[in-house]
Design a protein around this motif. Structure first.
Motif, PDB file in Angstrom:
ATOM      1  N   SER A  70       0.835  -1.210   0.000  1.00 11.76           N
ATOM      2  CA  SER A  70       0.000   0.000   0.000  1.00 11.76           C
ATOM      3  C   SER A  70       0.863   1.251   0.000  1.00 11.76           C
ATOM      4  O   SER A  70       0.598   2.202  -0.735  1.00 11.76           O
ATOM      5  N   PHE A  71       1.885   1.256   0.843  1.00 10.87           N
ATOM      6  CA  PHE A  71       2.803   2.384   0.919  1.00 10.87           C
ATOM      7  C   PHE A  71       3.405   2.665  -0.462  1.00 10.87           C
ATOM      8  O   PHE A  71       3.425   3.800  -0.927  1.00 10.87           O
ATOM      9  N   PHE A  72       3.887   1.608  -1.106  1.00  8.94           N
ATOM     10  CA  PHE A  72       4.493   1.757  -2.421  1.00  8.94           C
ATOM     11  C   PHE A  72       3.478   2.304  -3.431  1.00  8.94           C
ATOM     12  O   PHE A  72       3.785   3.226  -4.188  1.00  8.94           O
ATOM     13  N   LEU A  73       2.264   1.751  -3.438  1.00 13.16           N
ATOM     14  CA  LEU A  73       1.235   2.212  -4.378  1.00 13.16           C
ATOM     15  C   LEU A  73       0.855   3.669  -4.115  1.00 13.16           C
ATOM     16  O   LEU A  73       0.729   4.463  -5.050  1.00 13.16           O
ATOM     17  N   PHE A  74       0.668   4.021  -2.837  1.00  8.27           N
ATOM     18  CA  PHE A  74       0.312   5.402  -2.503  1.00  8.27           C
ATOM     19  C   PHE A  74       1.453   6.346  -2.842  1.00  8.27           C
ATOM     20  O   PHE A  74       1.244   7.447  -3.335  1.00  8.27           O
ATOM     21  N   ARG A  75       2.668   5.913  -2.562  1.00 12.92           N
ATOM     22  CA  ARG A  75       3.836   6.750  -2.840  1.00 12.92           C
ATOM     23  C   ARG A  75       3.943   7.027  -4.337  1.00 12.92           C
ATOM     24  O   ARG A  75       4.349   8.078  -4.759  1.00 12.92           O
ATOM     25  N   ALA A 126       3.182   7.601   3.073  1.00 13.96           N
ATOM     26  CA  ALA A 126       3.500   7.717   1.642  1.00 13.96           C
ATOM     27  C   ALA A 126       3.686   9.172   1.224  1.00 13.96           C
ATOM     28  O   ALA A 126       4.495   9.459   0.345  1.00 13.96           O
ATOM     29  N   PHE A 127       2.955  10.085   1.857  1.00 17.20           N
ATOM     30  CA  PHE A 127       3.069  11.504   1.522  1.00 17.20           C
ATOM     31  C   PHE A 127       4.197  12.198   2.280  1.00 17.20           C
ATOM     32  O   PHE A 127       4.470  13.366   2.052  1.00 17.20           O
ATOM     33  N   SER A 128       4.848  11.472   3.184  1.00 23.33           N
ATOM     34  CA  SER A 128       5.940  12.065   3.951  1.00 23.33           C
ATOM     35  C   SER A 128       7.276  11.718   3.302  1.00 23.33           C
ATOM     36  O   SER A 128       7.333  11.091   2.258  1.00 23.33           O
ATOM     37  N   SER A 129       8.342  12.080   3.988  1.00 25.67           N
ATOM     38  CA  SER A 129       9.675  11.812   3.448  1.00 25.67           C
ATOM     39  C   SER A 129      10.284  10.530   4.017  1.00 25.67           C
ATOM     40  O   SER A 129      11.438  10.221   3.733  1.00 25.67           O
ATOM     41  N   ILE A 130       9.540   9.756   4.796  1.00 29.65           N
ATOM     42  CA  ILE A 130      10.080   8.535   5.403  1.00 29.65           C
ATOM     43  C   ILE A 130      10.469   7.542   4.305  1.00 29.65           C
ATOM     44  O   ILE A 130       9.802   7.432   3.282  1.00 29.65           O
TER      45      ILE A 130
END
Length: 188
Positions: A70-75, A126-130
Motif C-alpha cells: 500500500s505504501f508503495f502504491l500510494f507513494r 507515503a506523503f511524507s519523506s520517510i
C-alpha cells in the motif's frame, strides 16, 4: 470451538496448507490496499485454520506485506477513492507535519492502537519523506502488539459458547455499515 466451525476448519485443513497461506496473505494485502475493511475476520480465519501462534504470525506477515505494498502504491501516486477525505483526517495531518524521531514514535503508536485506520497511517507515510525501509520496520513492529490484542480477542470468541455468533454478527454489521456508506455516497 463450535461443531460447525470445527467441520469447516477440518475441511479447509484438507486443502493444501500452502494454498491457504497464499490465499490468506493475498486477502490481507487486498484489505490493506482497500483500507476500509477490518482485518479481524481474517485473523479469526488464520487462527481457526493455522492455530493461535501460526495464525498470529501469518496475520502479522500479511498485514506487514499489505502495508508495504500500500505504501508503495500510494507513494507512486495511485488515486484511490476517499483520498481527499483522508487528507483532512487529524491522524493524517499530525503524521504529515511530523519528522524525525517524532514521526517514528507516532507511526509506531498509531500502528499499536487498533482503532486508528491503517490506511490513514499508510497514506500519511507515503506523503511524507520517510524511507520505505524505515516505514517497513516501524510499521511491522507496531502491528505486532495490535495484532496480538486482536488475536487473543478472536481466540477467546472462538472458544466461547457464543463466539461464532458474535463473529457472524460483527461481519453482518460491518457489511451493513459499508453498504449504507456506499449508498449514502452514491446519493451525493
Amino acid at each position: 470451538m463450535s461443531t460447525y466451525l470445527q467441520h469447516f476448519t477440518d475441511d479447509l485443513i484438507g486443502l493444501n496448507i500452502g494454498f491457504l497461506f497464499i490465499i490468506s496473505i493475498t486477502i490481507s494485502i487486498v484489505i490493506s490496499i482497500l483500507g476500509f475493511l477490518p482485518s479481524i475476520f481474517l485473523t479469526a480465519f488464520n487462527i481457526s485454520v493455522f492455530g493461535l501462534w501460526a495464525g498470529i504470525a501469518i496475520s502479522i506477515v500479511g498485514e506487514s506485506l499489505g502495508a508495504i505494498i500500500s505504501f508503495f502504491l500510494f507513494r507512486k501516486g495511485m488515486q484511490l477513492a476517499g483520498v481527499d477525505r483522508i487528507l483532512t483526517n487529524k491522524y493524517f495531518l499530525k503524521l504529515k507535519e511530523s519528522s524525525g524521531k517524532e514521526w517514528i514514535l507516532l507511526l509506531f503508536f498509531f500502528r499499536i492502537v487498533p482503532f486508528v485506520p491503517s490506511s490513514v497511517v499508510t497514506i500519511a507515510a507515503a506523503f511524507s519523506s520517510i524511507s520505505i525501509f524505515s516505514f517497513t520496520a516501524i510499521s511491522s513492529l507496531g502491528k505486532i502488539p495490535s495484532l496480538l490484542i486482536e488475536a487473543f480477542i478472536v481466540a477467546n470468541l472462538l472458544d466461547s459458547k457464543n463466539g461464532n455468533g458474535l463473529l457472524m454478527l460483527g461481519a453482518i454489521v460491518v457489511g451493513l455499515v459499508y453498504f449504507l456508506y456506499r449508498l449514502k455516497n452514491k446519493r451525493k
